[in-house]
Design an enzyme around this catalytic site. Structure first.
Site, PDB file in Angstrom:
ATOM      1  N   THR A 290     -10.518   1.086   4.747  1.00 21.04           N
ATOM      2  CA  THR A 290     -10.307   1.326   3.323  1.00 21.04           C
ATOM      3  C   THR A 290     -11.289   2.345   2.743  1.00 21.04           C
ATOM      4  O   THR A 290     -12.484   2.307   3.010  1.00 21.04           O
ATOM      5  CB  THR A 290     -10.426   0.014   2.543  1.00 21.04           C
ATOM      6  OG1 THR A 290      -9.482  -0.922   3.067  1.00 21.04           O
ATOM      7  CG2 THR A 290     -10.167   0.216   1.066  1.00 21.04           C
TER       8      THR A 290
ATOM      9  N   ALA B  35      -7.483   5.432   0.021  1.00 21.27           N
ATOM     10  CA  ALA B  35      -6.696   4.980   1.177  1.00 21.27           C
ATOM     11  C   ALA B  35      -7.007   3.515   1.430  1.00 21.27           C
ATOM     12  O   ALA B  35      -8.102   3.186   1.873  1.00 21.27           O
ATOM     13  CB  ALA B  35      -7.010   5.817   2.418  1.00 21.27           C
ATOM     14  N   GLY B  36      -6.044   2.654   1.133  1.00 22.41           N
ATOM     15  CA  GLY B  36      -6.234   1.230   1.365  1.00 22.41           C
ATOM     16  C   GLY B  36      -5.071   0.669   2.147  1.00 22.41           C
ATOM     17  O   GLY B  36      -5.049   0.687   3.375  1.00 22.41           O
ATOM     18  N   SER B  37      -4.061   0.186   1.418  1.00 24.40           N
ATOM     19  CA  SER B  37      -2.893  -0.386   2.078  1.00 24.40           C
ATOM     20  C   SER B  37      -2.164   0.638   2.943  1.00 24.40           C
ATOM     21  O   SER B  37      -1.536   0.298   3.929  1.00 24.40           O
ATOM     22  CB  SER B  37      -1.931  -0.957   1.033  1.00 24.40           C
ATOM     23  OG  SER B  37      -2.539  -1.996   0.302  1.00 24.40           O
TER      24      SER B  37
ATOM     25  N   GLN C 192      -4.190 -26.659 -13.739  1.00 18.87           N
ATOM     26  CA  GLN C 192      -3.485 -27.249 -14.877  1.00 18.87           C
ATOM     27  C   GLN C 192      -3.466 -28.771 -14.790  1.00 18.87           C
ATOM     28  O   GLN C 192      -3.676 -29.473 -15.789  1.00 18.87           O
ATOM     29  CB  GLN C 192      -2.049 -26.714 -14.928  1.00 18.87           C
ATOM     30  CG  GLN C 192      -1.337 -26.958 -16.249  1.00 18.87           C
ATOM     31  CD  GLN C 192      -1.897 -26.099 -17.372  1.00 18.87           C
ATOM     32  OE1 GLN C 192      -2.629 -25.137 -17.144  1.00 18.87           O
ATOM     33  NE2 GLN C 192      -1.581 -26.465 -18.609  1.00 18.87           N
TER      34      GLN C 192
ATOM     35  N   GLY D  17      -9.152 -29.555 -18.339  1.00 19.18           N
ATOM     36  CA  GLY D  17     -10.439 -28.881 -18.541  1.00 19.18           C
ATOM     37  C   GLY D  17     -11.371 -29.025 -17.353  1.00 19.18           C
ATOM     38  O   GLY D  17     -12.170 -28.115 -17.064  1.00 19.18           O
TER      39      GLY D  17
ATOM     40  N   GLU E 208      -5.142  -6.654   3.450  1.00 20.51           N
ATOM     41  CA  GLU E 208      -4.089  -6.550   4.460  1.00 20.51           C
ATOM     42  C   GLU E 208      -2.778  -6.076   3.831  1.00 20.51           C
ATOM     43  O   GLU E 208      -1.689  -6.383   4.300  1.00 20.51           O
ATOM     44  CB  GLU E 208      -3.871  -7.891   5.179  1.00 20.51           C
ATOM     45  CG  GLU E 208      -4.464  -7.942   6.562  1.00 20.51           C
ATOM     46  CD  GLU E 208      -5.932  -8.352   6.511  1.00 20.51           C
ATOM     47  OE1 GLU E 208      -6.640  -7.893   5.601  1.00 20.51           O
ATOM     48  OE2 GLU E 208      -6.371  -9.113   7.398  1.00 20.51           O
TER      49      GLU E 208
ATOM     50  N   THR F  94      -1.376  -4.949  -0.322  1.00 21.20           N
ATOM     51  CA  THR F  94      -1.076  -5.665  -1.565  1.00 21.20           C
ATOM     52  C   THR F  94       0.348  -6.213  -1.546  1.00 21.20           C
ATOM     53  O   THR F  94       1.191  -5.816  -0.729  1.00 21.20           O
ATOM     54  CB  THR F  94      -1.215  -4.726  -2.767  1.00 21.20           C
ATOM     55  OG1 THR F  94      -0.239  -3.675  -2.640  1.00 21.20           O
ATOM     56  CG2 THR F  94      -2.614  -4.118  -2.845  1.00 21.20           C
ATOM     57  N   SER F  95       0.632  -7.105  -2.485  1.00 17.07           N
ATOM     58  CA  SER F  95       1.992  -7.637  -2.599  1.00 17.07           C
ATOM     59  C   SER F  95       2.997  -6.510  -2.833  1.00 17.07           C
ATOM     60  O   SER F  95       4.128  -6.557  -2.330  1.00 17.07           O
ATOM     61  CB  SER F  95       2.063  -8.649  -3.749  1.00 17.07           C
ATOM     62  OG  SER F  95       1.343  -9.821  -3.439  1.00 17.07           O
TER      63      SER F  95
END
Length: 401
Positions: free
Chosen positions: A134, A138-140, A349, A353, A376, A378-379
């Protein structure tokens, strides 16, 4: 010379693997889970835990036995990965690159000499290997690499490497960087992306300060600069100047299935924590789990966990057989990491709290797993791989199988 990626079949039979899996589950749940707060507070994995993992063979479980590993295939890997995901993800990060994206480059593309020099030490944990891909631009997709490697002294001479990498896992503790660099612009003969084995103590290698991250305390990442770093010709993985892009894509595809399984493990832990809270905490004299809307949230979590478990097992089997090593890994990575994020959100949720407080497991899980949707690939990258692959694979009369 390095060849095409091998078909990774297991060297461990089902009975022996059952013992490995049981020992891993016991170690995670009885040794690591009770010390999660210590890991978070110190932002480090305790030395005794690291030693215990090494003694169990975790630094080399996916490396062939010929090179000192356990020789597990990806179908077995995902079973372990679900156990790794059950606790703080920093533990897995410690040995993940040795088995995965860094180690697999050597397993599948290295020369025999390179494997002999490095793999046994990687498998034992003596050497920590980092996957240095990375960069800012330049990553994915590694096509945008700007790190350069230039020959010095003509054919057969040394290589001089210049560039900067970002977010490199285990960089502060690495002994070896599996480094991707461009040797020339892409042309009709290849991508021009090569991969080199660069010792961390090589002159010109500078590791920056440890990154401060949203979560995953105990996992080390940092920037790494390479300034006039000289490596011999033998450092070029596979002796092939164009092996880098193929090696990156191959390792990342396998890694995506592994990360999907890790996400499932984290979702399992979030569900377990949610169930324990719902069953033991009261509101107005009634157990929280007695309220139908809480039960609905628990049901959503269970559906996600079971779907994720089934998906990673099916995709891992297809990877091992060679049936699908591109689209299916992205499907698993996309679904399971997004699912885990939703399960963790529901866990907070359900806790109300309390779930927002530091020191509560679901708060840590919520932060830890956010990263899984980024590395690895992104979506969004996974969607492009899946959609593009489906379009390219279409033919008249061919339906979805």
């Amino acid at each position: 010379m390095g060849g095409q990626p091998i078909t990774a079949t297991s060297e461990v039979d089902a009975e022996d693997f059952a013992h490995i899996l049981a020992a891993t589950r016991e170690y995670v749940r009885t040794v690591v889970v009770p010390r999660e707060q210590e890991i978070a507070d110190t932002d480090a994995i305790p030395h005794d835990i690291r030693t215990g993992l090494a003694e169990m063979g975790m630094f080399g479980y996916a490396i062939p036995q010929q090179w000192g590993g356990l020789g597990l295939d990806l179908a077995q890997d995902v079973e372990l990965a679900m156990e790794f995901g059950y606790t703080c993800l920093a533990m897995r990060s410690l040995f993940g690159t040795n088995n995965g994206i860094a180690g697999q480059v050597l397993v599948n593309f290295g020369t025999d000499e390179q494997k002999t020099e490095w793999l046994e030490r990687i498998a034992s944990g003596e050497v920590v290997a980092s996957f240095a891909l990375t960069e800012d631009g330049a990553g994915s997709n590694p096509a945008g690499l700007t790190t350069r490697a230039v020959r010095d002294g003509g054919q057969g001479g040394d290589w001089i490497i210049d560039g900067t990498k970002r977010f490199i896992t285990n960089a502060p503790v690495a002994n070896l960087f599996v480094l991707f660099a461009r040797t020339r612009p892409a042309d009709e003969s290849g991508t021009g992306i090569a991969v080199f084995l660069v010792p961390a103590d090589a002159p010109g290698v500078t590791v920056g300060p440890k990154d401060r991250k949203m979560g995953q305390e105990g996992a080390s990442t940092s920037e790494v600069s390479f300034s006039g770093v000289r490596v011999p010709a033998s450092a070029l993985v596979g002796g092939d100047e164009d092996a880098g892009y193929r090696a990156a894509m191959t390792s990342l595809a396998r890694g995506r299935v592994h990360i999907a399984a890790v996400a499932v493990g984290s979702a399992m832990r979030a569900l377990d924590e949610s169930l324990a809270y719902a069953a033991t905490t009261t509101q107005g004299g009634t157990a929280v789990g007695g309220f139908q809307l809480v039960q609905a949230m628990l049901a959503e979590q269970q559906v996600g966990v079971m779907a994720g478990q089934a998906l990673v097992r099916e995709v891992a089997a297809k990877y091992v057989s060679g049936e699908d090593r591109r689209i299916a890994p992205s499907v698993a990575k996309l679904y399971c990491t997004e699912m885990a994020g939703k399960v963790a959100d529901l866990a907070v949720q359900i806790h109300g709290g309390t779930g927002y407080m530091r020191g509560v497991a679901v708060e840590r899980i919520y932060r830890d797993i956010r990263l899984l949707r980024l590395y690895e690939g992104t979506s969004e990258i996974q969607k492009l791989i899946i959609g593009g692959g489906l379009v390219r694979g279409w033919s008249p009369g061919a339906g979805v199988r």
